[in-house]
Write an enzyme that holds these catalytic residues in place. Structure first.
Site, mmCIF file in Angstrom:
data_model
loop_
_atom_site.group_PDB
_atom_site.id
_atom_site.type_symbol
_atom_site.label_atom_id
_atom_site.label_comp_id
_atom_site.label_asym_id
_atom_site.label_seq_id
_atom_site.Cartn_x
_atom_site.Cartn_y
_atom_site.Cartn_z
ATOM 1 N N LYS A 50 0.829 -1.216 0.000
ATOM 2 C CA LYS A 50 0.000 0.000 0.000
ATOM 3 C C LYS A 50 0.857 1.259 0.000
ATOM 4 O O LYS A 50 0.476 2.292 -0.553
ATOM 5 C CB LYS A 50 -0.933 0.014 1.226
ATOM 6 C CG LYS A 50 -2.318 -0.480 0.929
ATOM 7 C CD LYS A 50 -2.465 -1.976 0.840
ATOM 8 C CE LYS A 50 -2.281 -2.608 -0.478
ATOM 9 N NZ LYS A 50 -2.332 -4.083 -0.434
ATOM 10 N N GLY A 113 11.449 -21.371 15.859
ATOM 11 C CA GLY A 113 10.904 -22.312 16.851
ATOM 12 C C GLY A 113 10.698 -23.690 16.245
ATOM 13 O O GLY A 113 10.205 -23.813 15.126
ATOM 14 N N GLY A 268 -0.669 -17.597 -6.106
ATOM 15 C CA GLY A 268 -1.313 -18.120 -4.915
ATOM 16 C C GLY A 268 -0.324 -18.414 -3.802
ATOM 17 O O GLY A 268 0.899 -18.334 -4.006
ATOM 18 N N ARG A 269 -0.873 -18.705 -2.618
ATOM 19 C CA ARG A 269 -0.040 -18.987 -1.451
ATOM 20 C C ARG A 269 -0.504 -20.283 -0.797
ATOM 21 O O ARG A 269 -1.640 -20.692 -0.983
ATOM 22 C CB ARG A 269 -0.139 -17.821 -0.444
ATOM 23 C CG ARG A 269 0.334 -16.504 -1.028
ATOM 24 C CD ARG A 269 0.269 -15.383 -0.001
ATOM 25 N NE ARG A 269 1.153 -15.588 1.124
ATOM 26 C CZ ARG A 269 2.454 -15.298 1.119
ATOM 27 N NH1 ARG A 269 3.014 -14.772 0.062
ATOM 28 N NH2 ARG A 269 3.197 -15.528 2.189
ATOM 29 N N ALA A 316 -5.261 -10.856 6.203
ATOM 30 C CA ALA A 316 -4.743 -10.452 7.511
ATOM 31 C C ALA A 316 -5.866 -10.177 8.514
ATOM 32 O O ALA A 316 -5.769 -10.552 9.686
ATOM 33 C CB ALA A 316 -3.874 -9.214 7.348
ATOM 34 N N HIS A 441 -23.286 13.274 3.023
ATOM 35 C CA HIS A 441 -23.283 13.814 1.664
ATOM 36 C C HIS A 441 -22.334 14.987 1.579
ATOM 37 O O HIS A 441 -22.302 15.798 2.492
ATOM 38 C CB HIS A 441 -24.699 14.286 1.288
ATOM 39 C CG HIS A 441 -24.752 14.942 -0.055
ATOM 40 N ND1 HIS A 441 -24.727 14.232 -1.229
ATOM 41 C CD2 HIS A 441 -24.793 16.261 -0.394
ATOM 42 C CE1 HIS A 441 -24.769 15.076 -2.246
ATOM 43 N NE2 HIS A 441 -24.806 16.313 -1.769
#
Ligand code: NAI
Length: 456
Positions: A50, A113, A268-269, A316, A441
């Site tokens: 962004k 980890g 894609g993921r 997210a 408006h």
């Protein structure tokens, strides 16, 4: 060995939010994160893209605003500066999450980890030579870009000719020719940015339309806008080979190719489920993702999974909420994850935003569907700000219960407007009640009210 109530594996939107909520709820919590807090969203996804797109829009406005009575000379884009600013924004936000962890008393372990298994003591994870044990564990290991076995693609990634969502955000020079494989969300957002800043962009997409599950009419408007802006679309084309400065593909059964300085692979993921000892827990998986119920529980008692790792809705904001649901469940608070009103946005220019079912999905699900559609030109503000704009607002209505099933927008501010539409879908508001809402408006969101008048 250090004992906790909760180990959160992965510090992206699912993990960091869950950790804060858990700590607030009285659970002694540790987050184990191998890279930076914030995950893909903050470091190599939502936020950096962004930031780039904002610079692209400013550049484009400066170049093409004569119709609004504004001209500028000597307009330049400095890609190095754009990337440096992006890095500044990212590090500010990542730092903010670190501070929030401290404030909430969450321990952060910045290391890889490895899950050792589950004993009577609880879940055991090793990181940085230390062993962490906890009654609960929340898996938030996220997703990674799919790089399929197309000849030359992997070699291209290694050589830097082919980029994924990560590297495309750090290009310090604007490629003259960019080929984007995959016209989905990442593909179109990056095609949008690089096209705005001067690349000759070609999008090669396997399907006959861009935008993935986006309402087909809206996807076509987006395609038309970008074709006008100079993006070349190769739809219904299968990539066969990548390398030697080109992307080869099959078009109508014939071999074709397009030259490229850089290639973006955005097809894609997939959930990250290997390489960190997940197999030691015998967790149930389907189609490569960890299976969870609507309280984010897995088949292993005490083990939860939130975010892209469960492969449900790879966004997210979904991850954020799933993390919360998981923690509430651990704390014994009744909470359920609902997926019917999750807004989605493609930050192209014009923006695309949607919530709920598309017309095709609603019909396929057997609803008695009515569609109301208006041009965004009904909004005075849209008209004032979008010379020649062709944005629309499309409402999908369930005639039987007189409520909204879906809202689909293409046009300026769509990303901000969709939140209001999500409320209407989520709370199953009656059309009559929505009509009684006073919209501000002049705003673009007034198109929703205009479209409501078209419902019989
Ligand atoms: P995607 O699933 O949105 O799009 C992938 C596209 O690649 C599809 O249109 C598919 O038909 C096409 N494709 C697949 N294989 C192909 C091949 N061999 N040749 C040509 N085309 C092929 O995936 P994308 O764009 O990689 O995004 C990944 C995830 O990230 C998505 O779940 C998306 O929702 C999320 N995301 C969300 C954003 C947002 O909310 N604004 C921004 C960026 C990503």
């Amino acid at each position: 060995m250090e004992k906790f109530d909760l180990i959160v594996l992965g510090g992206g939107p699912a993990g960091y939010n869950a950790a804060e909520r858990a700590s607030e709820g009285g659970l002694k919590t540790v987050v184990i994160e191998k890279r930076a807090l914030g995950g893909v969203c903050l470091n190599e996804g939502c936020i950096p893209s962004k930031t780039l797109i904002h610079s692209g829009k400013l550049y484009e406005h400066a170049l093409h605003s004569d119709v609004y009575g504004v001209t500028a000379e000597n307009v330049k884009i400095d890609q190095k500066k754009v990337v440096a600013r992006k890095n500044k924004v990212v590090s500010t936000l990542v730092g903010g999450i670190g501070m929030a962890m401290k404030k909430h008393g969450v321990k952060v372990v910045n290391a890889f980890g490895t899950i050792l298994g589950k004993t009577e003591e609880g879940f055991e994870v090793e990181a940085n030579g230390e062993k962490y044990v906890a009654k609960y564990m929340l898996l938030c290991a996220g997703s990674e870009a799919v790089v399929p076995p197309i000849p030359g693609l992997r070699e291209g990634v290694e050589s830097g000719f082919v980029l994924t969502n990560r590297e495309i955000l750090d290009l310090e020079a604007i490629p003259e020719k960019l080929v984007v494989i995959g016209g989905g969300v990442i593909g179109m957002e990056m095609a949008s940015y690089y096209s705005m800043v001067g690349s000759k962009v070609t999008v090669v997409e396997m399907l006959d339309h861009i935008g993935g599950p986006t309402d087909i009419e809206i996807a076509k408007i987006l395609e038309k806008n970008y074709a006008k802006a100079g993006i070349e679309f190769k739809l219904g084309c299968k990539v066969t080979k990548v390398g030697d400065g080109k992307v080869c593909f099959e078009e109508n059964g014939k071999a074709n190719e397009v030259a490229a300085d850089k290639v973006l692979c955005a097809i894609g993921r997939r959930a990250v489920t290997t390489g960190y000892g997940l197999e030691n827990l015998n967790v149930y998986m389907e189609r490569g993702a960890v299976v969870t119920d609507d309280q984010m529980r897995t088949n292993v008692p005490g083990l939860f999974a939130a975010g892209d790792i469960n492969g449900k809705v790879m966004l997210a904001h979904t991850a954020y909420r799933e993390g919360e649901v998981a923690v509430n469940t651990m704390l014994g608070k009744k909470d359920i994850m609902r997926y019917n009103a999750i807004p989605s946005v493609i930050y192209t220019n014009p923006e695309v935003a949607a919530v709920g079912l598309t017309e095709a999905q609603a019909k396929a699900a057997g609803y008695d569907v009515e569609v109301a559609k208006v041009s965004m030109m009904f909004s005075g503000r849209y008209l004032a700000e979008n010379e020649g704009g062709d944005g629309i607002c499309k409402l999908i209505v369930d005639k039987k219960y007189n409520r909204l099933l879906g809202v689909h927008l293409i046009g300026s501010y769509a990303s901000e407007i969709i939140y209001g539409a999500a409320l209407m879908v989520e709370t199953e508001m009656q059309i009559q009640n929505i009509k009684e809402i006073v919209f501000p408006h002049p705003t673009v969101c007034e198109v929703i009210r205009e479209a409501l008048y078209d419902i019989k």
